[in-house]
Design an enzyme around this catalytic site. Structure first.
Site, PDB file in Angstrom:
ATOM      1  N   TYR A 157      -2.050  -1.087  10.453  1.00  0.00           N
ATOM      2  CA  TYR A 157      -1.997  -1.244   8.994  1.00  0.00           C
ATOM      3  C   TYR A 157      -0.676  -0.704   8.451  1.00  0.00           C
ATOM      4  O   TYR A 157      -0.010  -1.340   7.643  1.00  0.00           O
ATOM      5  CB  TYR A 157      -3.185  -0.492   8.394  1.00  0.00           C
TER       6      TYR A 157
ATOM      7  N   SER B 282       0.863  -1.178   0.000  1.00  0.00           N
ATOM      8  CA  SER B 282       0.000   0.000   0.000  1.00  0.00           C
ATOM      9  C   SER B 282       0.899   1.228   0.000  1.00  0.00           C
ATOM     10  O   SER B 282       2.082   1.126   0.349  1.00  0.00           O
ATOM     11  CB  SER B 282      -0.858  -0.006   1.279  1.00  0.00           C
TER      12      SER B 282
HETATM   13  P1  NAD Z   1     -11.434  -6.171   0.010  1.00  0.00           P
HETATM   14  O1  NAD Z   1     -12.028  -6.037   1.357  1.00  0.00           O
HETATM   15  O2  NAD Z   1     -12.239  -5.882  -1.211  1.00  0.00           O
HETATM   16  O3  NAD Z   1     -10.825  -7.632  -0.178  1.00  0.00           O
HETATM   17  C1  NAD Z   1     -10.102  -8.273   0.826  1.00  0.00           C
HETATM   18  C2  NAD Z   1     -10.021  -9.741   0.494  1.00  0.00           C
HETATM   19  O4  NAD Z   1      -9.303 -10.390   1.554  1.00  0.00           O
HETATM   20  C3  NAD Z   1     -11.394 -10.426   0.430  1.00  0.00           C
HETATM   21  O5  NAD Z   1     -11.371 -11.435  -0.562  1.00  0.00           O
HETATM   22  C4  NAD Z   1     -11.533 -11.037   1.823  1.00  0.00           C
HETATM   23  O6  NAD Z   1     -12.419 -12.149   1.858  1.00  0.00           O
HETATM   24  C5  NAD Z   1     -10.097 -11.454   2.048  1.00  0.00           C
HETATM   25  N1  NAD Z   1      -9.775 -11.683   3.448  1.00  0.00           N
HETATM   26  C6  NAD Z   1      -9.926 -10.851   4.512  1.00  0.00           C
HETATM   27  N2  NAD Z   1      -9.523 -11.471   5.634  1.00  0.00           N
HETATM   28  C7  NAD Z   1      -9.097 -12.708   5.275  1.00  0.00           C
HETATM   29  C8  NAD Z   1      -8.564 -13.817   5.979  1.00  0.00           C
HETATM   30  N3  NAD Z   1      -8.399 -13.793   7.309  1.00  0.00           N
HETATM   31  N4  NAD Z   1      -8.254 -14.924   5.279  1.00  0.00           N
HETATM   32  C9  NAD Z   1      -8.448 -14.991   3.942  1.00  0.00           C
HETATM   33  N5  NAD Z   1      -8.936 -13.972   3.220  1.00  0.00           N
HETATM   34  C10 NAD Z   1      -9.261 -12.848   3.884  1.00  0.00           C
HETATM   35  O7  NAD Z   1     -10.124  -5.260   0.077  1.00  0.00           O
HETATM   36  P2  NAD Z   1      -9.159  -4.673  -1.035  1.00  0.00           P
HETATM   37  O8  NAD Z   1      -9.258  -3.209  -0.947  1.00  0.00           O
HETATM   38  O9  NAD Z   1      -9.329  -5.356  -2.340  1.00  0.00           O
HETATM   39  O10 NAD Z   1      -7.763  -5.057  -0.373  1.00  0.00           O
HETATM   40  C11 NAD Z   1      -6.889  -6.035  -0.905  1.00  0.00           C
HETATM   41  C12 NAD Z   1      -5.470  -5.708  -0.479  1.00  0.00           C
HETATM   42  O11 NAD Z   1      -5.093  -4.445  -1.042  1.00  0.00           O
HETATM   43  C13 NAD Z   1      -5.299  -5.563   1.030  1.00  0.00           C
HETATM   44  O12 NAD Z   1      -4.067  -6.132   1.419  1.00  0.00           O
HETATM   45  C14 NAD Z   1      -5.274  -4.064   1.235  1.00  0.00           C
HETATM   46  O13 NAD Z   1      -4.554  -3.694   2.371  1.00  0.00           O
HETATM   47  C15 NAD Z   1      -4.584  -3.621  -0.033  1.00  0.00           C
HETATM   48  N6  NAD Z   1      -4.804  -2.211  -0.388  1.00  0.00           N
HETATM   49  C16 NAD Z   1      -6.054  -1.731  -0.602  1.00  0.00           C
HETATM   50  C17 NAD Z   1      -6.218  -0.403  -0.931  1.00  0.00           C
HETATM   51  C18 NAD Z   1      -7.547   0.204  -1.206  1.00  0.00           C
HETATM   52  O14 NAD Z   1      -7.612   1.453  -1.351  1.00  0.00           O
HETATM   53  N7  NAD Z   1      -8.610  -0.546  -1.319  1.00  0.00           N
HETATM   54  C19 NAD Z   1      -5.102   0.429  -1.041  1.00  0.00           C
HETATM   55  C20 NAD Z   1      -3.840  -0.090  -0.810  1.00  0.00           C
HETATM   56  C21 NAD Z   1      -3.715  -1.422  -0.487  1.00  0.00           C
END
Ligand code: NAD
Length: 256
Positions: free
Chosen positions: A151, A138
Protein backbone atom coordinates in the site's frame (compact mmCIF):
# COMPACT_ATOMS: atom_id res chain seq x y z
CA UNK A 1 -19.74 25.18 -10.92
CA UNK A 2 -19.41 21.85 -12.77
CA UNK A 3 -22.67 21.92 -14.72
CA UNK A 4 -22.23 20.23 -18.10
CA UNK A 5 -19.02 18.46 -17.03
CA UNK A 6 -18.66 14.72 -16.45
CA UNK A 7 -16.77 13.17 -13.56
CA UNK A 8 -15.63 9.56 -13.52
CA UNK A 9 -14.92 8.43 -9.97
CA UNK A 10 -13.38 4.98 -9.71
CA UNK A 11 -14.34 2.89 -6.68
CA UNK A 12 -17.35 5.11 -5.98
CA UNK A 13 -19.90 2.58 -4.75
CA UNK A 14 -18.61 3.12 -1.19
CA UNK A 15 -16.65 5.32 1.18
CA UNK A 16 -14.50 8.20 -0.05
CA UNK A 17 -15.31 7.69 -3.73
CA UNK A 18 -19.03 7.97 -3.09
CA UNK A 19 -18.49 11.07 -0.92
CA UNK A 20 -16.47 12.72 -3.69
CA UNK A 21 -19.01 11.71 -6.37
CA UNK A 22 -21.86 13.24 -4.34
CA UNK A 23 -19.90 16.47 -3.75
CA UNK A 24 -19.16 16.82 -7.48
CA UNK A 25 -22.80 16.04 -8.33
CA UNK A 26 -23.93 18.79 -5.93
CA UNK A 27 -21.89 21.15 -8.14
CA UNK A 28 -23.84 19.93 -11.17
CA UNK A 29 -21.39 17.39 -12.63
CA UNK A 30 -22.75 14.31 -14.34
CA UNK A 31 -21.30 11.26 -12.65
CA UNK A 32 -20.00 7.89 -13.80
CA UNK A 33 -19.82 5.49 -10.87
CA UNK A 34 -17.57 2.43 -10.71
CA UNK A 35 -16.93 -0.25 -8.12
CA UNK A 36 -18.33 -3.44 -6.67
CA UNK A 37 -21.19 -4.28 -4.31
CA UNK A 38 -24.49 -2.40 -4.21
CA UNK A 39 -24.82 -0.12 -7.24
CA UNK A 40 -28.51 0.84 -7.11
CA UNK A 41 -28.20 2.67 -3.76
CA UNK A 42 -25.27 4.92 -4.79
CA UNK A 43 -26.86 5.50 -8.23
CA UNK A 44 -30.10 6.65 -6.62
CA UNK A 45 -28.24 8.95 -4.21
CA UNK A 46 -26.46 10.67 -7.11
CA UNK A 47 -29.56 10.79 -9.34
CA UNK A 48 -31.50 12.51 -6.52
CA UNK A 49 -29.17 15.49 -7.04
CA UNK A 50 -30.63 15.99 -10.53
CA UNK A 51 -27.58 15.07 -12.61
CA UNK A 52 -27.09 12.31 -15.18
CA UNK A 53 -25.60 9.21 -13.59
CA UNK A 54 -24.00 6.19 -15.22
CA UNK A 55 -22.17 3.13 -13.99
CA UNK A 56 -19.43 0.92 -15.36
CA UNK A 57 -18.34 -2.23 -13.52
CA UNK A 58 -14.71 -2.23 -14.73
CA UNK A 59 -12.36 -4.19 -12.52
CA UNK A 60 -9.61 -1.63 -11.99
CA UNK A 61 -6.96 -4.35 -11.93
CA UNK A 62 -7.72 -5.08 -15.60
CA UNK A 63 -6.44 -2.67 -18.30
CA UNK A 64 -8.95 -3.98 -20.88
CA UNK A 65 -11.85 -3.27 -18.48
CA UNK A 66 -10.51 0.24 -17.90
CA UNK A 67 -10.34 0.87 -21.66
CA UNK A 68 -13.94 -0.32 -22.00
CA UNK A 69 -15.02 2.07 -19.20
CA UNK A 70 -13.36 5.08 -20.84
CA UNK A 71 -14.98 4.10 -24.17
CA UNK A 72 -18.33 3.98 -22.34
CA UNK A 73 -17.67 7.48 -20.94
CA UNK A 74 -16.90 8.77 -24.44
CA UNK A 75 -19.97 7.17 -26.00
CA UNK A 76 -22.53 7.96 -23.27
CA UNK A 77 -21.20 11.19 -21.73
CA UNK A 78 -19.01 12.81 -24.43
CA UNK A 79 -15.82 12.16 -22.49
CA UNK A 80 -14.39 12.72 -19.02
CA UNK A 81 -13.71 16.21 -17.63
CA UNK A 82 -12.94 15.25 -14.03
CA UNK A 83 -11.13 11.98 -13.38
CA UNK A 84 -10.95 10.82 -9.78
CA UNK A 85 -8.65 7.83 -9.34
CA UNK A 86 -9.95 6.51 -6.06
CA UNK A 87 -10.42 2.72 -6.20
CA UNK A 88 -8.16 1.06 -3.69
CA UNK A 89 -7.66 -1.94 -1.46
CA UNK A 90 -5.52 -2.69 1.56
CA UNK A 91 -3.76 -5.73 2.99
CA UNK A 92 -1.83 -5.74 6.24
CA UNK A 93 1.05 -8.20 6.73
CA UNK A 94 4.81 -8.26 7.29
CA UNK A 95 6.71 -8.28 4.01
CA UNK A 96 8.01 -11.83 4.43
CA UNK A 97 4.43 -13.05 4.87
CA UNK A 98 2.88 -10.80 2.21
CA UNK A 99 0.88 -12.90 -0.27
CA UNK A 100 2.29 -12.33 -3.77
CA UNK A 101 -1.18 -12.06 -5.29
CA UNK A 102 -2.12 -9.34 -2.76
CA UNK A 103 1.02 -7.36 -3.66
CA UNK A 104 0.14 -7.61 -7.36
CA UNK A 105 -3.50 -6.64 -6.76
CA UNK A 106 -2.61 -3.60 -4.64
CA UNK A 107 -0.09 -2.31 -7.18
CA UNK A 108 -2.58 -2.89 -10.03
CA UNK A 109 -5.63 -1.32 -8.35
CA UNK A 110 -4.03 1.43 -6.24
CA UNK A 111 -1.36 2.54 -8.74
CA UNK A 112 -1.40 1.11 -12.28
CA UNK A 113 -5.12 1.79 -12.75
CA UNK A 114 -4.38 5.54 -12.50
CA UNK A 115 -1.86 5.21 -15.33
CA UNK A 116 -4.46 3.49 -17.51
CA UNK A 117 -7.33 5.90 -16.82
CA UNK A 118 -5.02 8.91 -17.22
CA UNK A 119 -3.42 7.80 -20.48
CA UNK A 120 -6.89 7.18 -21.94
CA UNK A 121 -8.77 10.21 -20.54
CA UNK A 122 -6.08 12.90 -20.84
CA UNK A 123 -6.19 13.34 -24.65
CA UNK A 124 -9.88 14.34 -24.45
CA UNK A 125 -9.15 16.84 -21.66
CA UNK A 126 -6.26 18.37 -23.62
CA UNK A 127 -8.51 18.73 -26.67
CA UNK A 128 -10.99 20.77 -24.58
CA UNK A 129 -8.09 22.46 -22.75
CA UNK A 130 -9.86 21.83 -19.45
CA UNK A 131 -9.62 18.94 -17.07
CA UNK A 132 -9.04 17.89 -13.50
CA UNK A 133 -7.31 14.71 -12.39
CA UNK A 134 -7.52 13.93 -8.68
CA UNK A 135 -5.58 10.95 -7.39
CA UNK A 136 -6.80 9.75 -4.02
CA UNK A 137 -3.47 8.76 -2.48
CA UNK A 138 -3.07 8.68 1.30
CA UNK A 139 -0.87 9.83 4.14
CA UNK A 140 0.84 6.60 3.12
CA UNK A 141 1.87 8.39 -0.07
CA UNK A 142 4.03 10.60 2.14
CA UNK A 143 5.01 8.54 5.17
CA UNK A 144 5.07 4.83 5.95
CA UNK A 145 3.56 2.43 8.46
CA UNK A 146 4.82 -1.06 9.16
CA UNK A 147 2.95 -4.05 7.66
CA UNK A 148 1.67 -2.02 4.70
CA UNK A 149 4.54 -2.31 2.22
CA UNK A 150 2.43 -2.79 -0.91
CA UNK A 151 0.00 0.00 0.00
CA UNK A 152 2.79 2.43 0.94
CA UNK A 153 4.72 1.59 -2.24
CA UNK A 154 1.61 2.07 -4.39
CA UNK A 155 0.60 5.34 -2.72
CA UNK A 156 4.14 6.80 -2.87
CA UNK A 157 4.09 5.77 -6.53
CA UNK A 158 0.76 7.50 -7.05
CA UNK A 159 2.12 10.75 -5.57
CA UNK A 160 5.15 10.53 -7.89
CA UNK A 161 2.90 9.79 -10.86
CA UNK A 162 0.79 12.84 -9.95
CA UNK A 163 3.85 15.11 -10.02
CA UNK A 164 5.03 13.80 -13.40
CA UNK A 165 1.68 14.30 -15.11
CA UNK A 166 1.27 17.74 -13.49
CA UNK A 167 4.55 18.74 -15.13
CA UNK A 168 3.54 17.26 -18.48
CA UNK A 169 0.30 19.32 -18.40
CA UNK A 170 1.63 22.43 -16.61
CA UNK A 171 0.94 24.87 -19.47
CA UNK A 172 -2.54 23.50 -20.19
CA UNK A 173 -5.99 23.85 -18.64
CA UNK A 174 -5.63 20.40 -17.08
CA UNK A 175 -4.48 20.20 -13.47
CA UNK A 176 -3.34 17.05 -11.69
CA UNK A 177 -3.17 16.69 -7.92
CA UNK A 178 -3.23 14.06 -5.21
CA UNK A 179 -5.32 14.08 -2.05
CA UNK A 180 -3.81 12.39 0.99
CA UNK A 181 -6.40 11.44 3.62
CA UNK A 182 -5.55 10.20 7.08
CA UNK A 183 -7.92 7.72 8.74
CA UNK A 184 -11.43 7.82 7.23
CA UNK A 185 -14.00 5.47 8.75
CA UNK A 186 -14.92 3.45 5.64
CA UNK A 187 -15.20 -0.33 5.14
CA UNK A 188 -11.46 -0.34 4.26
CA UNK A 189 -10.58 1.02 7.71
CA UNK A 190 -13.33 -0.76 9.65
CA UNK A 191 -11.50 -4.02 8.83
CA UNK A 192 -8.42 -2.61 10.59
CA UNK A 193 -10.58 -1.47 13.55
CA UNK A 194 -12.00 -5.01 13.77
CA UNK A 195 -8.49 -6.50 13.72
CA UNK A 196 -7.34 -4.14 16.48
CA UNK A 197 -10.43 -4.92 18.59
CA UNK A 198 -9.71 -8.65 18.27
CA UNK A 199 -5.98 -8.26 18.99
CA UNK A 200 -6.43 -6.01 22.06
CA UNK A 201 -9.68 -7.62 23.29
CA UNK A 202 -11.56 -4.29 23.28
CA UNK A 203 -14.90 -3.13 21.85
CA UNK A 204 -15.39 -1.25 18.58
CA UNK A 205 -15.41 2.26 20.13
CA UNK A 206 -12.23 1.63 22.11
CA UNK A 207 -10.53 0.13 19.04
CA UNK A 208 -11.44 3.26 17.03
CA UNK A 209 -10.05 5.47 19.79
CA UNK A 210 -6.79 3.50 19.90
CA UNK A 211 -6.44 3.52 16.11
CA UNK A 212 -6.80 7.32 16.00
CA UNK A 213 -4.58 7.91 19.03
CA UNK A 214 -1.74 6.01 17.37
CA UNK A 215 -1.46 8.28 14.31
CA UNK A 216 -4.04 11.06 13.96
CA UNK A 217 -3.47 13.98 16.40
CA UNK A 218 -6.97 15.45 15.91
CA UNK A 219 -8.41 12.18 17.30
CA UNK A 220 -11.15 12.53 14.70
CA UNK A 221 -11.70 10.64 11.49
CA UNK A 222 -11.45 12.62 8.25
CA UNK A 223 -14.83 12.29 6.49
CA UNK A 224 -15.85 11.59 2.87
CA UNK A 225 -17.78 14.90 2.93
CA UNK A 226 -14.63 16.85 3.89
CA UNK A 227 -12.71 15.11 1.13
CA UNK A 228 -15.54 15.88 -1.30
CA UNK A 229 -15.30 19.58 -0.41
CA UNK A 230 -11.54 19.52 -1.07
CA UNK A 231 -12.15 17.80 -4.42
CA UNK A 232 -14.65 20.53 -5.35
CA UNK A 233 -12.08 23.22 -4.50
CA UNK A 234 -9.42 21.49 -6.61
CA UNK A 235 -11.90 21.49 -9.52
CA UNK A 236 -12.54 25.23 -9.17
CA UNK A 237 -10.99 28.01 -11.26
CA UNK A 238 -9.35 29.32 -8.08
CA UNK A 239 -7.26 26.13 -7.92
CA UNK A 240 -5.84 26.46 -11.44
CA UNK A 241 -2.35 26.99 -10.06
CA UNK A 242 -2.51 24.08 -7.64
CA UNK A 243 -0.51 21.56 -9.66
CA UNK A 244 1.35 18.42 -8.70
CA UNK A 245 0.48 18.73 -5.02
CA UNK A 246 -0.11 15.99 -2.49
CA UNK A 247 -2.70 17.72 -0.32
CA UNK A 248 -3.08 16.15 3.11
CA UNK A 249 -6.33 16.05 5.04
CA UNK A 250 -5.11 13.96 7.92
CA UNK A 251 -5.88 15.61 11.26
CA UNK A 252 -2.19 16.45 11.66
CA UNK A 253 -0.79 12.95 11.02
CA UNK A 254 2.03 14.15 8.72
CA UNK A 255 2.75 17.30 10.76
CA UNK A 256 4.55 15.28 13.41
P1 NAD B 1 -13.85 1.46 0.48
O1 NAD B 1 -13.47 0.04 0.69
O2 NAD B 1 -14.99 2.06 1.21
O3 NAD B 1 -14.10 1.73 -1.07
C1 NAD B 1 -13.27 1.20 -2.06
C2 NAD B 1 -13.99 1.30 -3.39
O4 NAD B 1 -13.14 0.73 -4.39
C3 NAD B 1 -15.30 0.49 -3.43
O5 NAD B 1 -16.24 1.17 -4.24
C4 NAD B 1 -14.87 -0.82 -4.08
O6 NAD B 1 -15.94 -1.50 -4.72
C5 NAD B 1 -13.87 -0.28 -5.07
N1 NAD B 1 -12.94 -1.29 -5.57
C6 NAD B 1 -12.12 -2.12 -4.88
N2 NAD B 1 -11.45 -2.91 -5.73
C7 NAD B 1 -11.84 -2.57 -6.98
C8 NAD B 1 -11.51 -3.02 -8.29
N3 NAD B 1 -10.64 -4.02 -8.48
N4 NAD B 1 -12.12 -2.44 -9.34
C9 NAD B 1 -13.04 -1.46 -9.17
N5 NAD B 1 -13.38 -0.98 -7.96
C10 NAD B 1 -12.80 -1.54 -6.89
O7 NAD B 1 -12.49 2.26 0.75
P2 NAD B 1 -12.18 3.79 1.00
O8 NAD B 1 -11.61 3.89 2.36
O9 NAD B 1 -13.30 4.67 0.60
O10 NAD B 1 -10.95 3.96 0.00
C11 NAD B 1 -11.01 4.73 -1.18
C12 NAD B 1 -9.61 5.21 -1.53
O11 NAD B 1 -9.14 6.07 -0.48
C13 NAD B 1 -8.58 4.08 -1.64
O12 NAD B 1 -7.70 4.35 -2.70
C14 NAD B 1 -7.85 4.15 -0.32
O13 NAD B 1 -6.54 3.67 -0.41
C15 NAD B 1 -7.87 5.64 -0.06
N6 NAD B 1 -7.66 6.02 1.34
C16 NAD B 1 -8.50 5.58 2.32
C17 NAD B 1 -8.26 5.97 3.62
C18 NAD B 1 -9.14 5.55 4.76
O14 NAD B 1 -8.76 5.82 5.93
N7 NAD B 1 -10.27 4.95 4.53
C19 NAD B 1 -7.18 6.79 3.93
C20 NAD B 1 -6.35 7.22 2.91
C21 NAD B 1 -6.61 6.82 1.62
Amino acid sequence: MLKGKTALVTGSTSGIGLGVALALAREGANIILNGFGDVDGPKAEVAALGVKVGYHGADMSKPADIAAMVAYADAEFGGIDVLVNNAGIQHVAAVQDFPVEKWDAIIAINLSSAFHTTRLALPGMLKKNWGRILNIASVHGLVASAQKSAYVAAKHGLVGFTKSIALETATTGVTVNAICPGWVLTPLVQKQVDALAAKDGVDNDEAKRRLLAEKQPSLQFTTPDELGALAVFLCSDAAVNVRGQAWSMDGGWTAV
